[in-house]
Design a protein around this motif. Structure first.
Motif, PDB file in Angstrom:
ATOM      1  N   LEU A  26       0.850  -1.197   0.000  1.00  0.00           N
ATOM      2  CA  LEU A  26       0.000   0.000   0.000  1.00  0.00           C
ATOM      3  C   LEU A  26       0.888   1.250   0.000  1.00  0.00           C
ATOM      4  CD1 LEU A  26      -3.074  -0.925   2.286  1.00  0.00           C
ATOM      5  CD2 LEU A  26      -3.013  -0.718  -0.195  1.00  0.00           C
ATOM      6  N   TYR A  27       1.939   1.175  -0.812  1.00  0.00           N
ATOM      7  CA  TYR A  27       2.820   2.324  -1.106  1.00  0.00           C
ATOM      8  C   TYR A  27       3.626   2.811   0.104  1.00  0.00           C
ATOM      9  CZ  TYR A  27      -0.834   1.719  -4.459  1.00  0.00           C
ATOM     10  OH  TYR A  27      -1.728   1.138  -5.305  1.00  0.00           O
ATOM     11  N   ASN A  28       3.621   1.996   1.164  1.00  0.00           N
ATOM     12  CA  ASN A  28       4.346   2.345   2.390  1.00  0.00           C
ATOM     13  C   ASN A  28       3.937   3.727   2.921  1.00  0.00           C
ATOM     14  OD1 ASN A  28       6.329   1.753   4.378  1.00  0.00           O
ATOM     15  ND2 ASN A  28       7.721   3.217   3.393  1.00  0.00           N
ATOM     16  N   SER A  29       2.730   4.150   2.615  1.00  0.00           N
ATOM     17  CA  SER A  29       2.363   5.508   3.049  1.00  0.00           C
ATOM     18  C   SER A  29       2.068   5.518   4.545  1.00  0.00           C
ATOM     19  CB  SER A  29       1.150   6.018   2.271  1.00  0.00           C
ATOM     20  OG  SER A  29      -0.020   5.357   2.666  1.00  0.00           O
ATOM     21  N   PRO A  30       2.429   6.596   5.238  1.00  0.00           N
ATOM     22  CA  PRO A  30       2.179   6.670   6.685  1.00  0.00           C
ATOM     23  C   PRO A  30       0.716   7.001   7.010  1.00  0.00           C
ATOM     24  CG  PRO A  30       3.270   8.672   5.940  1.00  0.00           C
ATOM     25  CD  PRO A  30       3.178   7.766   4.737  1.00  0.00           C
ATOM     26  N   VAL A  31      -0.021   7.428   5.985  1.00  0.00           N
ATOM     27  CA  VAL A  31      -1.423   7.833   6.203  1.00  0.00           C
ATOM     28  C   VAL A  31      -2.263   7.377   5.014  1.00  0.00           C
ATOM     29  CG1 VAL A  31      -3.002   9.815   6.414  1.00  0.00           C
ATOM     30  CG2 VAL A  31      -0.703   9.968   7.396  1.00  0.00           C
TER      31      VAL A  31
END
Ligand SMILES: Cc1cc2nc3c(=O)[nH]c(=O)nc-3n(C[C@H](O)[C@H](O)[C@H](O)COP(=O)(O)O)c2cc1C
Length: 217
Positions: free
Chosen positions: A120-125
């Protein structure tokens, strides 16, 4: 930042750094996005912000589904590619070939895209946008306007974004993890964060020449 610059700079970010995004910034972005127009000012949207342990739970649960070979079951139906109108199919084909050419070859492109997708794109949010199940199609349109406002506002704050089907593939997990009432449906998830300086992020997709889509009469 000028509006024209934000529109031109926004593009889908598929790999984020671990740097967290402050709640204060997220609140300002969503508050700005609320200026979006909607049918009779119905403002059908809700936003569920997944971060930290909550987002990790979602990522882990999605990963389990993928390992088990489960197909996505998004609230908005997905249409088979062959059923799309010819021009839209051609645009999608052009996008895929653009990505491949951006990398060394098909295999490298495929590996990068797959890794981005499964993490999931390593996104933090991730900002999950829902609308009530009791809504006309117009509310989906309204949610789209709201989503674009979020992405443009985020760009102005120096943040990267990507709207994805990928993040809303398993609504049951999202209802459970985020405590979203059953009478709401998930439209899209917007990954948000600081972009990594990687090849996948430097790809800027093309658009058709304007005279092919703009019709003066
Ligand atoms: C509703 C929606 C769902 C999308 N879902 C995905 C997705 O699941 N995975 C992905 O990599 N990109 C996804 N995208 C991003 C599109 O591929 C991207 O917006 C398009 O190729 C144009 O590129 P740009 O955003 O960089 O301008 C989605 C975009 C939209 C609007």
């Amino acid at each position: 930042m000028e509006l024209q610059d934000a529109i031109n700079q926004r593009h889908s970010i598929r790999q984020f750094t671990d740097k967290p995004v402050e709640k204060k910034t997220i609140t300002k972005i969503v508050e700005l996005a609320q200026r979006a127009p909607s049918w009779v000012n119905s403002q059908p949207w809700q936003v569920y912000c997944a971060m930290g342990e909550t987002l990790q739970k979602i990522k882990d649960a999605y990963h389990e589904q993928d390992i088990a070979g489960k197909q996505g079951n998004s609230d908005l139906p997905v249409m088979s590619r062959e059923d799309w109108a010819p021009q839209t199919q051609a645009n999608m084909k052009q996008w895929r070939s653009g990505i491949v050419h951006h990398f060394a070859n098909f295999d490298v492109a495929h590996e990068n895209m797959t890794n981005a997708s499964i993490t999931l794109y390593n996104s933090p949010v991730i900002l999950y946008i829902t609308i009530p199940k009791a809504s006309p199609d117009w509310s989906i349109f309204d949610a789209g306007l709201f989503a674009e406002n979020i992405m443009l506002a985020a760009t102005a704050y120096g943040l990267g974004t990507i709207p994805t089907y990928n993040s809303v593939r398993f609504p049951t997990i999202l209802h459970q993890t985020l405590g979203v009432p059953e009478d709401e449906r998930f439209i899209v998830g917007i990954s948000l964060g600081y972009q990594a300086g990687t090849t996948i992020n430097s790809y800027h997709s093309e658009r058709r020449p304007v005279d092919e889509i703009l019709h003066f009469n």
